[in-house]
Design a protein around this motif. Structure first.
Motif: not given
Length: 476
Positions: A361-366, A375-377, A382-383, A454-455
Motif C-alpha cells: 500500500v505504501g509503495a503504491l501510494l508513492i 498522501l506522501f506522508i 505505511f512503508v 514485488v510486495m
C-alpha cells in the motif's frame, strides 16, 4: 513441515547452549537482554550515522563520489561475507566468546577509522567493522533462542528489531550534532563507550559453556566458496547499479556467483560440520522463510529513495529531506514491537501478510500520489509500519522454531544474508527502473509501482507459511 514433537536430541549432538535455557533465571535473562539490546543498537547506530558523515569524510580525505562509495561497499561486503563465518565460530566456540569478539572488533574498527591518516586506513577500519558487525545480530538472536522460552522469543526479537528503528531516529540527529560541536571522528568514537559497556556486561552476564574436547574439522572449503559467492554477488549488484561502470564487469561477477552455488552445494554435502547446513532448506516453512527474508530486505531497502521523492515532488532541500522520514522510522519501531507481542496470537502467516500488504500500500501510494503531500506522508507511514513488521522478529522466530538448537546461529545468519541480498537488489533494480522511466519524479514513481508488485508477490509467498506456530524442537 513437521507437526509432531521430535525425540530429544542426543547429548553428543547437542551444543552446550541447547540445554541452558531452563537454567537461566529471570534476573539473569534481563541482564542478557540488556547486553543484546545495547550491542545490536551499537551496530545499528553506526549504520544510521554514516550517511551524515559522508560529506565530511569526502572533504577530509579529498576523494570523489565514486571513491567515497567504498565506505559503504566495503562495510556491506565484509558484513555479508562474515555472517556465516561468525555463525560457524559461534557454534564451535560458544555464543559468548564470539559475541564479545565481535563487539571488541567493532570497537577496534571504529577506533581505526577515527584515527585514520589516509583513506586506505579508513577503509581498513570499515572492513574490520563490517567483519565484526556480521556476527552481532545473528549471535544475539541465537542467544535469545538459547535462553528464553519459545513463547517469549517473538516479543524479544520484535523488540530487538525495534532497536534498529530507534537507531535510525537518533542516529542522524546525533551525527549532525557531533559534526556541529566536534568533528567527524567523534561519530565513530561514540561507539567506544557503547562497546565497553556491552563487553563488560556481556563478560559477566552471557552464559559460559564448556566446549567439547573434540571438534569436527572446520569447513574451510565451504566458507571460502560462500565468501566468493557472496562477494561476487555483492560487487556484481553494486556495479550493475552504477551506470558509470563498464558493461562487462557486473555480468562476470554475477556469473561467478551463480557458478559458485553448485560448488557450494557439492562442498557442503561432504563437510563434517558445514558452514551452511543443507538441512536448513529441508522444509517448506524454511524455504519460504529464506525467500521472504530477501523480500523483507527489498522492502526495507526501498526506503532509501523516499527522500529523493520528497526532493523531486516538493523541492525539499536535500539536507532536510531526511527529516520527512522521522514519522516513518517511529512507525517502524512501534510496529516491530507491537507485532512481536502479537506473534503468538496471529501466527507468522498473518503477520507477514499484514507486513507485505502494508508495504505494498505504501509503495503504491508513492507510485500514484507522491505529488500530494498528505498522501506522501501517509505512504511513508505505511512503508515504515510494513518494514517494522517484516524485518521485526517474525521471520527470526519462525527459524528458531524450525531448526535444531545446534543450528540456531547458522539459521539466523541466513536470515541476515537474505535481508542483505534484498537490500542490495532493491538499490540496483529501483535505480535502473527510475533511470529507464526518464528519471526525476516520474521515474521514481515507476520504480515504486514495481516495488509494490514485488510486495504483492511476497504476500502470495507468505501463504506458504504455516498459519500458526508449530513447535518442532524438544531441545532448547
Amino acid at each position: 513441515m513437521r507437526t509432531t514433537a521430535q525425540p530429544p536430541t542426543p547429548a553428543e549432538h547437542r551444543t552446550p547452549e541447547a540445554s541452558i535455557g531452563d537454567d537461566v533465571e529471570a534476573a539473569a535473562r534481563k541482564r542478557i537482554l540488556t547486553v543484546l539490546f545495547v550491542g545490536v543498537f551499537m551496530a545499528a547506530l553506526d549504520a544510521a550515522v554514516i550517511a551524515p558523515a559522508i560529506p565530511a569524510l569526502r572533504s577530509a580525505f579529498g576523494v570523489d563520489n565514486r571513491q567515497i562509495g567504498l565506505v559503504t561497499i566495503v562495510f556491506s561486503l565484509c558484513s555479508l561475507t562474515s555472517t556465516a563465518l561468525m555463525a560457524a565460530l559461534s557454534d564451535r566456540f560458544g555464543r559468548r566468546t564470539i559475541y564479545l569478539l565481535d563487539i571488541a572488533g567493532f570497537a577496534l574498527g571504529s577506533l581505526i577509522i577515527a584515527k585514520s591518516s589516509s583513506f586506505g586506513v579508513l577503509l581498513l577500519g570499515r572492513a574490520i567493522q563490517g567483519l565484526s558487525a556480521g556476527g552481532i545480530t545473528p549471535t544475539a538472536s541465537a542467544v535469545v533462542g538459547d535462553t528464553f522460552p519459545a513463547d517469549q522469543r517473538g516479543r524479544i526479537l520484535g523488540l530487538i528489531g525495534a532497536t534498529f528503528g530507534m537507531a535510525f531516529v537518533f542516529g542522524p540527529i546525533l551525527a549532525s550534532a557531533l559534526l556541529v560541536v566536534a568533528s567527524w571522528e567523534w561519530i565513530f568514537l561514540i561507539n567506544l563507550p557503547f562497546a565497553g559497556i556491552v563487553f563488560v556486561m556481556g563478560y559477566r552476564a552471557l552464559p559460559r559453556v564448556t566446549r567439547p574436547a573434540a571438534l569436527p574439522p572446520f569447513d574451510y572449503a565451504g566458507i571460502t566458496t560462500l565468501a566468493v559467492m557472496l562477494a561476487s554477488l555483492t560487487l556484481g549488484i553494486n556495479r550493475a547499479a552504477d551506470t558509470l561502470t563498464g558493461r562487462t564487469v557486473w555480468p562476470a561477477l554475477l556469473a561467478t556467483a551463480v557458478l559458485a552455488l553448485p560448488v557450494l552445494l557439492w562442498v557442503e554435502r561432504r563437510a563434517a560440520q558445514p558452514i551452511v547446513p543443507l538441512t536448513l532448506f529441508g522444509t517448506t516453512q524454511l524455504r519460504t522463510t529464506w525467500v521472504l527474508c530477501t523480500g523483507a530486505g527489498f522492502g526495507m531497502g526501498s526506503v532509501i529513495f523516499i527522500s529523493s521523492v520528497a526532493v523531486a515532488a516538493f523541492a525539499t532541500p536535500a539536507d532536510q529531506a531526511g527529516l520527512l522520514l522521522l514519522p516513518l522510522v517511529l512507525c517502524s519501531s512501534v510496529a516491530s514491537a507491537l507485532f512481536g507481542r502479537l506473534q503468538n496470537r496471529l501466527g507468522p502467516r498473518r503477520i507477514m501478510l499484514a507486513g507485505f500488504g502494508t508495504l505494498a500500500v505504501g509503495a503504491l501510494l508513492i507510485g500514484v500520489a507522491a505529488p500530494t503531500f498528505w498522501l506522501f506522508i501517509t505512504a511513508t507511514l505505511f512503508v515504515g509500519a510494513g518494514v517494522g513488521i517484516v524485518v521485526g522478529g517474525t521471520l527470526r522466530t519462525v527459524v528458531l522454531d524450525e531448526v535444531d538448537a545446534t543450528q540456531r546461529t547458522a539459521a539466523q545468519a541466513l536470515v541476515n544474508i537474505g535481508i542483505a541480498i534484498g537490500n542490495l537488489m532493491v538499490v540496483a533494480v529501483l535505480s535502473a527502473l527510475a533511470d529507464r522511466a526518464g528519471g526525476g519524479l516520474a521515474g521514481l514513481q515507476a520504480a515504486y509501482l514495481f516495488a509494490a508488485g514485488v510486495m504483492v508477490a511476497m504476500m502470495a509467498m507468505s501463504l506458504r507459511l504455516q498459519p500458526t506456530r508449530v513447535q518442532v524442537l524438544a531441545a532448547g
